[in-house]
Design a protein around this motif. Structure first.
Motif, PDB file in Angstrom:
ATOM      1  N   VAL A  32       6.603 -41.933  -6.977  1.00 21.68           N
ATOM      2  CA  VAL A  32       7.080 -41.017  -8.009  1.00 21.68           C
ATOM      3  C   VAL A  32       6.158 -39.803  -8.105  1.00 21.68           C
ATOM      4  O   VAL A  32       6.610 -38.658  -8.190  1.00 21.68           O
ATOM      5  CB  VAL A  32       7.177 -41.740  -9.369  1.00 21.68           C
ATOM      6  N   VAL A  33       4.839 -40.053  -8.067  1.00 17.57           N
ATOM      7  CA  VAL A  33       3.866 -38.953  -8.131  1.00 17.57           C
ATOM      8  C   VAL A  33       4.019 -38.045  -6.915  1.00 17.57           C
ATOM      9  O   VAL A  33       4.076 -36.812  -7.044  1.00 17.57           O
ATOM     10  CB  VAL A  33       2.426 -39.504  -8.218  1.00 17.57           C
ATOM     11  N   TYR A  34       4.123 -38.647  -5.714  1.00 13.99           N
ATOM     12  CA  TYR A  34       4.255 -37.851  -4.492  1.00 13.99           C
ATOM     13  C   TYR A  34       5.541 -37.033  -4.518  1.00 13.99           C
ATOM     14  O   TYR A  34       5.529 -35.827  -4.213  1.00 13.99           O
ATOM     15  CB  TYR A  34       4.245 -38.766  -3.270  1.00 13.99           C
ATOM     16  N   GLY A  35       6.652 -37.682  -4.872  1.00 12.13           N
ATOM     17  CA  GLY A  35       7.931 -36.976  -4.898  1.00 12.13           C
ATOM     18  C   GLY A  35       7.938 -35.839  -5.893  1.00 12.13           C
ATOM     19  O   GLY A  35       8.493 -34.762  -5.624  1.00 12.13           O
ATOM     20  N   SER A  36       7.310 -36.046  -7.053  1.00 10.82           N
ATOM     21  CA  SER A  36       7.256 -34.999  -8.077  1.00 10.82           C
ATOM     22  C   SER A  36       6.389 -33.834  -7.624  1.00 10.82           C
ATOM     23  O   SER A  36       6.726 -32.669  -7.846  1.00 10.82           O
ATOM     24  CB  SER A  36       6.712 -35.575  -9.387  1.00 10.82           C
ATOM     25  N   LEU A  37       5.269 -34.135  -6.984  1.00 12.78           N
ATOM     26  CA  LEU A  37       4.357 -33.083  -6.535  1.00 12.78           C
ATOM     27  C   LEU A  37       4.952 -32.250  -5.411  1.00 12.78           C
ATOM     28  O   LEU A  37       4.856 -31.021  -5.412  1.00 12.78           O
ATOM     29  CB  LEU A  37       3.040 -33.707  -6.050  1.00 12.78           C
ATOM     30  N   GLY A  39       8.197 -32.251  -4.225  1.00 11.82           N
ATOM     31  CA  GLY A  39       9.618 -31.943  -4.250  1.00 11.82           C
ATOM     32  C   GLY A  39      10.428 -32.750  -3.256  1.00 11.82           C
ATOM     33  O   GLY A  39      11.420 -32.259  -2.709  1.00 11.82           O
ATOM     34  N   SER A  41      12.714 -36.235  -2.329  1.00 11.45           N
ATOM     35  CA  SER A  41      13.617 -37.178  -2.993  1.00 11.45           C
ATOM     36  C   SER A  41      12.905 -38.499  -3.288  1.00 11.45           C
ATOM     37  O   SER A  41      12.452 -39.186  -2.369  1.00 11.45           O
ATOM     38  CB  SER A  41      14.843 -37.445  -2.115  1.00 11.45           C
ATOM     39  N   ILE A  42      12.802 -38.847  -4.576  1.00  9.77           N
ATOM     40  CA  ILE A  42      12.158 -40.108  -4.951  1.00  9.77           C
ATOM     41  C   ILE A  42      13.022 -41.283  -4.505  1.00  9.77           C
ATOM     42  O   ILE A  42      12.512 -42.318  -4.059  1.00  9.77           O
ATOM     43  CB  ILE A  42      11.894 -40.142  -6.466  1.00  9.77           C
ATOM     44  N   THR A 112      18.863 -40.385 -12.506  1.00 11.69           N
ATOM     45  CA  THR A 112      17.625 -39.871 -11.940  1.00 11.69           C
ATOM     46  C   THR A 112      16.513 -40.893 -12.180  1.00 11.69           C
ATOM     47  O   THR A 112      16.677 -41.812 -12.989  1.00 11.69           O
ATOM     48  CB  THR A 112      17.236 -38.537 -12.603  1.00 11.69           C
ATOM     49  N   THR A 114      13.828 -40.566 -13.891  1.00 14.80           N
ATOM     50  CA  THR A 114      13.460 -40.535 -15.305  1.00 14.80           C
ATOM     51  C   THR A 114      14.466 -41.293 -16.155  1.00 14.80           C
ATOM     52  O   THR A 114      14.103 -42.077 -17.048  1.00 14.80           O
ATOM     53  CB  THR A 114      13.360 -39.076 -15.799  1.00 14.80           C
ATOM     54  N   SER A 162      -2.931 -29.289 -10.410  1.00 16.88           N
ATOM     55  CA  SER A 162      -2.007 -28.158 -10.262  1.00 16.88           C
ATOM     56  C   SER A 162      -2.786 -26.853 -10.158  1.00 16.88           C
ATOM     57  O   SER A 162      -2.442 -25.972  -9.357  1.00 16.88           O
ATOM     58  CB  SER A 162      -1.042 -28.110 -11.449  1.00 16.88           C
TER      59      SER A 162
END
Length: 303
Positions: A32-37, A39, A41-42, A112, A114, A162
């Motif tokens: 989840v962290v990698y996908g969010s950072l 962009g 697909s989680i 999603t 979330t 960030s």
């Protein structure tokens, strides 16, 4: 395991080796962290984690079976009957529905990540209060406090990461790192080997979440330059960092097991090396064989 006749240090090693299956098979917080950072697909990362997680499970079972005779490991006197298996499954079904809600919802494109988390929390509250009747108001309040603390720490790390990511991009550090690595070799497999080696070495001395947040923006552009799929790169990052949880001197799993069981860290590490070598084999298999790493994501339509 100790009560059944396992040596304590070996039982700790088995537990440490198996513990990385959890954060590899979805749902995985690191994904989840990698996908969010990045962009990515989680859902695709979740799909890519299924096969490596199962293979790690299989390879650990194989190591135990191979070493069973030399270590004189105990055996069950009988197998569980189908009726016993059914009773255990029946008593666990309400808890087993939760990962189905999360994975089915995300992989099916219904919700999603979330939204899946929200539905899973609501389901857990309902089950804990009305089915198991084990969740009290005081316990719920303590959970909220603990969640706030853990989330706060993660958000502080992400905030500073960030800023660091912006600074790195502004100064073209990822491009410089890519040029430096490609200056050594532009062979795809050598570059992958160097990336994995870097993750494993740094994972020996740093927290894996911090490594992911700091290094992913630097190394992912390099994986793109050698034509690696973003999901493939993501599963390599996750696997390498998860294995770092059990590598000394700062392997978090080793310290947790040592503190919980009272076993010396060096004794656990000495029993751990066959599992570590086997899991490194799984890591490099998926790192170098992209079709295997992307088989399930392609099957589910993520690629």
């Amino acid at each position: 395991m100790v009560e059944r006749g396992y040596r304590r240090d070996y039982a700790c090693a088995v537990t440490a080796a198996g513990s990385i299956i959890g954060p590899t098979i979805p749902p995985s917080g690191l994904m989840v962290v990698y996908g969010s950072l990045m962009g990515v697909s989680i859902g695709g990362l979740f799909a890519a984690g299924i096969l490596p997680g199962l293979m790690i499970c299989l390879i650990c079972m194989t190591v135990i079976a191979v070493t069973a005779r030399s270590k004189n490991l105990p055996k069950n006197e009988r197998r569980a009957s189908l009726l016993e298996v059914w009773k255990i499954f029946k008593s666990s079904i309400t808890a087993l529905i939760m990962p189905l809600i999360i994975l089915g919802g995300i992989l099916g494109g219904i919700v999603t990540p979330t939204e899946a988390a929200s539905v899973a929390v609501a389901y857990a509250l309902f089950i804990g209060v009305f089915i198991y009747r084990a969740l009290t108001f005081n316990a719920f309040f303590r959970m909220l406090i603990r969640t706030a603390r853990v989330t706060g720490v993660i958000f502080v790390i992400i905030a500073f990461a960030s800023i660091l990511g912006w600074w790195l991009s502004f100064n073209r550090i990822p491009q410089e790192v890519a040029n430096m690595v490609l200056g050594v070799s532009d062979n795809r497999y050598i570059v992958i080997f160097m990336i994995v080696g870097m993750l494993l070495m740094i994972g020996m001395v740093m927290d894996i979440n911090a490594i992911l947040i700091i290094l992913a923006p630097v190394l992912v552009p390099l994986t793109m330059q050698i034509g690696m799929d973003p999901i493939h790169a993501g599963i390599i990052f996750v696997l390498a960092l998860n294995i770092s949880l059990m590598t000394p001197p700062v392997g978090a799993c080793l310290f947790v097991l040592s503190s919980v069981t009272g076993e010396k860290l060096e004794k656990i590490a000495a029993q751990l090396w066959p599992f570590l070598l086997a899991e490194l084999g799984v890591l490099f298999l998926f790192a170098f064989w992209s079709d295997l790493a992307l088989a399930i994501p392609r099957l589910l339509g993520f690629r």
